[in-house]
Design an enzyme around this catalytic site. Structure first.
Site, PDB file in Angstrom:
ATOM      1  N   HIS A   1       0.832  -1.211   0.000  1.00  0.00           N
ATOM      2  CA  HIS A   1       0.000   0.000   0.000  1.00  0.00           C
ATOM      3  C   HIS A   1       0.867   1.262   0.000  1.00  0.00           C
ATOM      4  O   HIS A   1       0.457   2.317   0.488  1.00  0.00           O
ATOM      5  CB  HIS A   1      -0.989   0.005   1.171  1.00  0.00           C
ATOM      6  CG  HIS A   1      -2.075  -1.026   1.032  1.00  0.00           C
ATOM      7  ND1 HIS A   1      -3.186  -0.833   0.247  1.00  0.00           N
ATOM      8  CD2 HIS A   1      -2.195  -2.274   1.550  1.00  0.00           C
ATOM      9  CE1 HIS A   1      -3.951  -1.919   0.298  1.00  0.00           C
ATOM     10  NE2 HIS A   1      -3.365  -2.797   1.078  1.00  0.00           N
TER      11      HIS A   1
ATOM     12  N   SER B   1     -11.660 -19.436 -21.244  1.00  0.00           N
ATOM     13  CA  SER B   1     -10.779 -19.762 -20.119  1.00  0.00           C
ATOM     14  C   SER B   1     -10.846 -21.245 -19.816  1.00  0.00           C
ATOM     15  O   SER B   1     -11.928 -21.799 -19.589  1.00  0.00           O
ATOM     16  CB  SER B   1     -11.178 -18.972 -18.870  1.00  0.00           C
ATOM     17  OG  SER B   1     -10.454 -19.454 -17.753  1.00  0.00           O
TER      18      SER B   1
ATOM     19  N   GLY C   1      -8.052 -15.484  -6.603  1.00  0.00           N
ATOM     20  CA  GLY C   1      -8.305 -14.714  -5.383  1.00  0.00           C
ATOM     21  C   GLY C   1      -7.184 -14.763  -4.375  1.00  0.00           C
ATOM     22  O   GLY C   1      -7.377 -14.471  -3.208  1.00  0.00           O
ATOM     23  N   SER C   2      -5.974 -15.127  -4.816  1.00  0.00           N
ATOM     24  CA  SER C   2      -4.867 -15.324  -3.880  1.00  0.00           C
ATOM     25  C   SER C   2      -4.098 -14.039  -3.589  1.00  0.00           C
ATOM     26  O   SER C   2      -3.282 -13.996  -2.678  1.00  0.00           O
ATOM     27  CB  SER C   2      -3.887 -16.359  -4.445  1.00  0.00           C
ATOM     28  OG  SER C   2      -3.332 -15.895  -5.664  1.00  0.00           O
TER      29      SER C   2
ATOM     30  N   SER D   1      -1.766 -11.482  -8.004  1.00  0.00           N
ATOM     31  CA  SER D   1      -1.910 -10.653  -9.210  1.00  0.00           C
ATOM     32  C   SER D   1      -2.275 -11.409 -10.475  1.00  0.00           C
ATOM     33  O   SER D   1      -1.687 -11.220 -11.528  1.00  0.00           O
ATOM     34  CB  SER D   1      -0.645  -9.822  -9.454  1.00  0.00           C
ATOM     35  OG  SER D   1      -0.663  -8.721  -8.622  1.00  0.00           O
TER      36      SER D   1
ATOM     37  N   SER E   1      -4.966 -10.759 -12.029  1.00  0.00           N
ATOM     38  CA  SER E   1      -5.534  -9.742 -12.926  1.00  0.00           C
ATOM     39  C   SER E   1      -4.425  -8.990 -13.660  1.00  0.00           C
ATOM     40  O   SER E   1      -4.492  -8.798 -14.878  1.00  0.00           O
ATOM     41  CB  SER E   1      -6.428  -8.758 -12.158  1.00  0.00           C
ATOM     42  OG  SER E   1      -5.712  -8.119 -11.125  1.00  0.00           O
TER      43      SER E   1
ATOM     44  N   ASP F   1       1.757  -3.965  -9.324  1.00  0.00           N
ATOM     45  CA  ASP F   1       1.467  -5.304  -9.831  1.00  0.00           C
ATOM     46  C   ASP F   1       1.830  -5.437 -11.303  1.00  0.00           C
ATOM     47  O   ASP F   1       2.529  -6.367 -11.715  1.00  0.00           O
ATOM     48  CB  ASP F   1      -0.013  -5.643  -9.629  1.00  0.00           C
ATOM     49  CG  ASP F   1      -0.379  -5.738  -8.153  1.00  0.00           C
ATOM     50  OD1 ASP F   1       0.546  -5.713  -7.314  1.00  0.00           O
ATOM     51  OD2 ASP F   1      -1.571  -5.837  -7.847  1.00  0.00           O
TER      52      ASP F   1
END
Length: 387
Positions: A34, A67, A124-125, A128, A130, A174
């Site tokens: 952050h 996918s 969801g880990s 990154s 995305s 990321d």
């Protein structure tokens, strides 16, 4: 994996001679959480796990996505003529967002494409997936359409698409870590001006172990954007009394001297984390370069405490994993990594303690949380590539 995605492509779209296979990594941030949207430093590395794709251009303006990670998935169809964010929900919003962002930057696609993806980053880990998919898409577009963009441009375009198309107000870390990854190195990045250097990671007798909470989280739905807003408001208050562009410009001493300019207690404590974490990151990279892995681990632990107590982004799952890890003598350091509210911890563990780490942390987690964590020993990999 190359054969897997190529076979997947052939099964879904038929045999094509012009199909190519690609890879982009996931990333883990060793320290500096952050800080990236506060003009501070981060210290991520690319991983050898990531997102694979097979892709070929079409003769029309149609876009087709598939996918291999979803059972009984259908092909998702779209068009270059309908890239409106409102009309494109679901996972394909990430690659479509990158196409949209390329076009916003003046890189127009003349024809559509067929795309198959397969990722081995746990969903969801917080590693990154995305950003990996965004950079992968950008890399494919550059390769297939001949766009004149650098890997650093791919990172910025990926961030732009996630901010403006997907609605997550993420920083640059990321996408930068994914696009600029280098084998056996972490990236010491100053997010204020994107200056960086590679720092060799020499963990003699140790490994990087990722522990996944298996708690699903989605940053756009989480309090991530609220934390960012608090820091922006705190910055605006500080700028009335000190000449800075971001919270990362402040030393700890300067922050302590001027913190009373921040009128709200919650904003003050959020800003404190951003400033202290930035200085921890600078100190940690110096320790690593000096060969002081013990000091690096201590700073990792301090980072988690700050993220837990000041920034309030950990939660019982991440805290359990980190706090149980600290009890094991062979653990050099352990902290949450990523946006928080679920996801993973990253730990540096002595080789001889890895089995004990997995057994004891896993048992304590299962007893407290009610389901299993998953453990991965990871290696540091390079950036995106044609396979």
């Amino acid at each position: 994996m190359k054969d897997k995605v190529l076979e997947g492509f052939e099964k879904i779209y038929g045999k094509r001679d012009d199909v190519k296979a690609y890879f982009a990594p996931g990333r883990v941030n060793l320290i500096g959480e952050h800080t990236d949207y506060n003009g501070g430093h981060v210290f991520p590395c690319a991983l050898t796990i990531g997102t694979y794709a097979a892709c070929a251009k079409r003769d029309d303006r149609k876009l087709r996505f598939y996918s291999m990670n979803f059972d009984n998935a259908a092909v998702v169809e779209g068009s270059l003529d309908n890239l409106d964010p409102e009309n494109n929900p679901g996972w394909t919003a990430y690659p479509k967002g990158v196409v949209w962002a390329f076009e916003k930057k003046g890189f127009k696609l003349d024809k559509g494409f067929d795309l198959v993806i397969y990722g081995n980053i746990p969903n969801g880990s917080g590693l990154s997936s995305s950003a990996s998919l965004e950079v992968l898409t950008g890399y494919i577009l550059r390769d297939l359409y001949g766009f004149d963009v650098t890997n650093q441009d791919l990172a910025l375009i990926g961030q732009y698409s996630e901010n403006n198309y997907n609605g997550c107000n993420c920083g640059i870390m990321d996408q930068f870590a994914v696009a600029m990854g280098k084998e056996d190195n972490a990236i010491f990045l100053d997010t204020a001006d994107l200056s960086f250097d590679y720092a060799p990671i020499s963990l003699k007798g140790c490994k990087i172990v990722i522990a996944n909470t298996n708690k699903k989280h989605k940053l756009t739905d989480s309090q991530y954007n609220a934390r960012r807003s608090a820091c922006e408001e705190a910055l605006a208050e500080l700028q009335k009394v000190v000449d800075i562009k971001g919270l990362g410009d402040l030393s700890i001493e300067e922050f302590e001297a001027h913190k009373d300019a921040i009128k709200d207690d919650d904003r003050r404590i959020k800003a404190k984390h951003a400033v202290y974490e930035n200085q921890r990151t600078i100190e940690a990279v110096k320790a690593l370069k000096d060969g002081d892995i013990k000091k690096f681990g201590e700073l990792m632990n301090q980072s988690h405490v700050s993220l837990r107590d000041d920034y309030d982004v950990t939660g019982v799952e991440l805290d359990t994993l980190a706090e149980e890890a600290w009890k094991i003598p062979g653990v050099i350091g352990s902290r949450m990594t990523g946006g928080g509210f679920g996801g993973c911890t990253v730990s540096i563990v002595k080789d001889e303690a890895i089995d004990e780490f997995k057994e004891k942390v896993g048992k304590a987690y299962r007893e407290k949380i009610g389901y299993d964590a998953t453990f991965y020993i990871v290696e540091i990999g390079g950036g995106p590539t044609v396979l």
